[in-house]
Design an enzyme around this catalytic site. Structure first.
Site, PDB file in Angstrom:
ATOM      1  CD  GLU A 144      53.768 -65.563  37.450  1.00  0.00           C
ATOM      2  OE1 GLU A 144      53.170 -66.558  37.897  1.00  0.00           O
ATOM      3  OE2 GLU A 144      55.012 -65.536  37.296  1.00  0.00           O
ATOM      4  CD  GLU A 165      57.954 -71.304  35.019  1.00  0.00           C
ATOM      5  OE1 GLU A 165      58.042 -70.375  34.195  1.00  0.00           O
ATOM      6  OE2 GLU A 165      57.363 -71.205  36.099  1.00  0.00           O
TER       7      GLU A 165
END
Lengths: 426, 426
Positions: free
Chosen positions: B68, B140
């Site tokens: 992604e 992240e």
């Protein structure tokens, strides 16, 4: 349509066919004073969860289910120097439910009960009911440090405003002050608040203004003089000294918060330039901060700026590795310098403006925004049409942005510093 | 193009399966300014093991999420730059079973739609770019691990499904992400990013005929890939013995969750949506604010406003998860178990509560109809038949208490319960 039903109580209606739901919003406002923060915060919970007719959370919830799952909420907000209690009810339009129940009339009757007839006896909130919500709110406040980003934001705000607690304190107060409240004292605060607050009732949707006005007149708001002259703007901090703060916690990521003075206010000549500057500097996904701190230098996972046009303040928040602190601070300062010097592409500026206009148009698809814009026009006395708004954004030049960026002046720095620790134990 | 009419709500859905296998769903919203387009790929974090032409392939955890991120990174630009130029806002997210790419615009729909289709369908992967991405993803992962709310959710899912892909974070671990190679990325893309494994859903301001023409024109350049023989392999071992699992973090207030894993078989299509709705309804009847059982827990201080529950139903797994902040997590677990034990006996008697809850849910659907985010977010293009929120209203209208009883019985009979506590570190 605008109408005053009693002194200091305005009704505004907004007719639109775009939505399948209708909404009623009632804003009660007083000047921002920190001693009231915990009181109004707990009062919001008490007005939300029970009344004398619906004595308990369960009965209120079931009444809302009867109203087709109407969403009802009472919250507190800050509009610059105004402290606002907001009551909101959103209901489906009658067209989509069977039997023509006149949900709008039922909604107003429900709000009248919740606002005017709170769960009390002999001038004090019901003791058990009061205690539960007092405990829950103080638990929530005590757990704020678990939300690191939010905690850091509150710490910066307190640092920035220093002794000015009316603007530096968290709007919901703190656990200690919540625990100091009592059922009788808060009920008497409620009575004073209801008598003095400026009230604006906004109703939007597929509505008939005249019947809404008739329904609004059923409220028993007193016709006494109210606080209708409320200040809006907060004076920006101005000091040659940068105030700093630092705390430690065990974790893997640190948070850097910077607070700047940017004395440009809503409605002033440079307002639109300040908005475009903020987007270009740190809001857009192609902003100078995002591109140069996160994407190019991989110094932060998250970095963004935020401009408050009622407080004349700009903030920057970044999630960083603790060892990168100095590098990040330096890179942020460099980006500000780039903005002053106009060292960015024309394409970036054009894209930022297009994004702002796109979002402004998109926002009009929310019933809540339609009402919010109307309310903001009311309290600021400045009504900007969509065309004017778009024109003003389009006219902003690099030179306009430089003049804004040049006024940005660092005032406060807060670091929530993570220290590596054994992560877990099963 | 097939047209489905929802007369009661004045809405329509247009559906077309294109020659290359991509399915397109268009749901115009009259009077709205904004359009949201979502390109979904039926591929998520649990799909890291699969048989390709008879050969078992096992990829590092986190590869779907990695892919992604990589889709946005082109040869000499970032896709966000393109969206910034048009003014649209874009986003993407990966779940256990899906990857979604979306944009929202009140401006040029065609241009943004072409950007969306092209950036997802025309990959650009290089060794160097794969390596560079790892740093950003590590940050992240760390950011999510710092968040206690996020942590308890994924930890409870891991307790329910030990030694399965569900036990791993969607983004993987710093270690697994470091193992991802260019070849892995290419294999995953070629296996799952095929038109027949994707669905495009667009809602808001759009003309269906014109929009479909643009899409067809674009997809002509992307003919169906030669068929491949893929079998997904989502290894889900049998449930473990029920237990209370414990971890600790530096938080002020403990977090607690009770997870209920179902091992019965959920039907596909509308029947599957009905199953989901029945279980959600059952949970509402015991754990929503209108439930007497909820109210007892609330008044006794076992739960507060931090309590919430959800039911997740995805291909290969389904579970319910009830969680809260609590000073007494052991009591929370005991009391929630007691309520669950009472469900088979009490549920048949809740006729009136069931009807009231149905009315509330009906109103909630009407509220969602004003939100393009809700309309797109609720839509799953991989059920074998389109089920929009308007179809869900129809399923709700037909739902009986007997349905809820029957489905609850199969779910609970097959179920195992795991509890998770995240305690505050001393």
């Amino acid at each position: 349509m605008n109408s005053q039903i009693v002194r200091g109580v305005q009704v505004k209606t907004i007719q639109t066919d775009q939505f399948k739901n209708n909404t009623i919003i009632i804003n009660f406002s007083i000047p921002s004073h920190y001693a009231n923060f915990p009181k109004l915060a707990l009062l919001a919970d008490l007005l939300e969860n029970a009344s004398n007719k619906y004595p308990g959370e369960l009965l209120v919830s079931r009444k809302l289910s009867e109203l087709y799952g109407a969403s009802y909420g009472v919250t507190v907000l800050r509009y610059g120097d105004q402290h606002t209690l907001r009551v909101r009810l959103t209901l489906p339009d009658d067209q989509y439910v069977s039997g023509n129940p006149d949900l709008m009339a039922q909604g107003f009757a429900f709000l009248k009960e919740m606002i005017e007839n709170p769960f009390q006896r002999d001038g004090a909130f019901d003791a058990d009911y009061f205690r539960i919500h007092q405990t829950n709110l103080s638990h929530y406040l005590a757990s704020i440090p678990d939300n690191k980003e939010f905690y850091a934001t509150l710490k910066l705000q307190a640092l920035y405003y220093g002794k000015d607690r009316d603007h530096g304190s968290y709007l919901l107060g703190d656990a200690e002050n919540i625990n100091a409240l009592d059922p009788k004292g808060l009920f008497s605060f409620y009575q004073t608040f209801m008598a003095q607050a400026r009230i604006v009732i906004l109703v939007a949707g597929k509505i008939d203004s005249q019947s809404v006005l008739t329904l609004a007149r059923q409220f028993s708001f007193s016709n006494q003089p109210r606080q209708t002259e409320l200040g809006l703007f907060v004076k920006a901090r101005e000091s040659d000294m940068v105030v700093t703060g630092r705390d430690q916690f065990a974790g893997s990521q640190s948070i850097l918060e910077l607070g700047y003075r940017l004395p440009i206010y809503f409605g002033s000549d440079q307002y639109f330039a300040a908005m475009v500057f903020d987007q270009l500097f740190g809001v857009s996904t192609r902003s100078l901060l995002f591109t140069n701190v996160r994407e190019k230098a991989s110094l932060a996972y998250d970095i963004h700026s935020s401009y408050n046009s009622l407080a004349g303040m700009l903030t920057v928040q970044a999630g960083i590795d603790p060892q990168n602190l100095e590098k990040v601070s330096k890179t942020i300062a460099e980006q500000l310098h780039q903005a002053v010097g106009g060292h960015y592409s024309d394409d970036l500026l054009a894209g930022v403006k297009r994004s702002m206009i796109d979002q402004h148009r998109s926002q009009s698809d929310y019933l809540a925004t339609v009402v919010e814009r109307r309310y903001f026009a009311e309290i600021s006395g400045i009504d900007i049409s969509d065309e004017q708004w778009e024109d003003s954004v389009n006219q902003i030049s690099k030179a306009d942005i430089s003049k804004v960026a040049d006024q940005v002046d660092i005032q406060a720095e807060y670091v929530l510093e993570s220290q590596e620790a054994a992560d877990e134990d099963d | 193009m097939k047209t489905i009419e929802y007369h009661q709500f004045g809405e329509q859905l247009f559906v077309e399966k294109l020659a290359n296998g991509l399915t397109v769903y268009l749901q115009p919203k009259r009077g709205f300014h904004k359009t949201i387009a979502t390109l979904g790929v039926n591929y998520g974090s649990v799909d890291s093991q699969f048989n390709l032409a008879g050969k078992l392939i096992s990829q590092p955890a986190g590869i779907a999420h990695f892919l992604e991120h990589k889709m946005f990174d082109k040869k000499d630009y970032d896709v966000f730059e393109l969206f910034n130029q048009t003014g649209a806002s874009a986003n993407a997210y990966t779940s256990f079973t899906n990857t979604n790419y979306l944009f929202s615009t009140a401006g040029n729909l065609k241009k943004n739609l072409m950007i969306l289709l092209d950036f997802v369908q025309i990959p650009y992967f290089t060794e160097e770019k794969v390596t560079r991405e790892k740093g950003i993803i590590d940050q992240e992962i760390n950011m999510y691990r710092n968040d206690a709310g996020n942590r308890i959710y994924f930890q409870t899912v891991a307790d329910l499904y030990p030694n399965s892909p569900l036990a791993l974070d969607i983004a993987g671990s710093v270690d697994s992400v470091s193992q991802i190679t260019l070849a892995d990325v290419q294999t995953a893309y070629q296996t799952f990013y095929r038109p027949e494994n994707m669905a495009l859903f667009i809602t808001g301001n759009l003309d269906p005929i014109e929009t479909l023409d643009w899409i067809k024109e674009n997809q002509k350049q992307k003919p169906a890939a030669s068929p491949i023989d893929v079998t997904r392999h989502v290894p889900i071992p049998a449930a473990a013995r029920e237990a209370i699992h414990q971890h600790s973090m530096q938080i002020t207030r403990p977090k607690v969750a009770v997870g209920i894993r179902g091992d019965d078989v959920v039907p596909t299509g509308r029947a599957g949506v009905k199953y989901e709705m029945a279980i959600s309804m059952m949970l509402d009847l015991f754990f929503s604010e209108t439930a007497a059982t909820y109210d007892d827990l609330y008044q006794d201080g076992v739960i507060d406003d931090s309590f919430s529950w959800e039911f997740e139903n995805e291909r290969a797994f389904h579970f319910a998860l009830l969680s809260a902040d609590s000073d007494n997590p052991d009591e929370f677990i005991t009391k929630i178990h007691q309520v669950i034990d009472q469900i088979p006996e009490k549920l048949p008697k809740l006729t009136a509560a069931f009807e009231l809850q149905k009315r509330e849910l009906y109103g909630n659907y009407i509220e969602m109809m004003d939100s393009q985010e809700a309309i797109s977010g609720q839509f799953n293009g991989f059920l074998g038949e389109p089920v929009t929120i308007y179809d869900e209203v129809d399923i709700l209208n037909r739902l009986s208490l007997e349905d809820v009883l029957r489905i609850t019985e199969t779910f609970l009979k097959s179920s195992t319960i795991q509890s998770e506590i995240i305690r505050a570190k001393a």
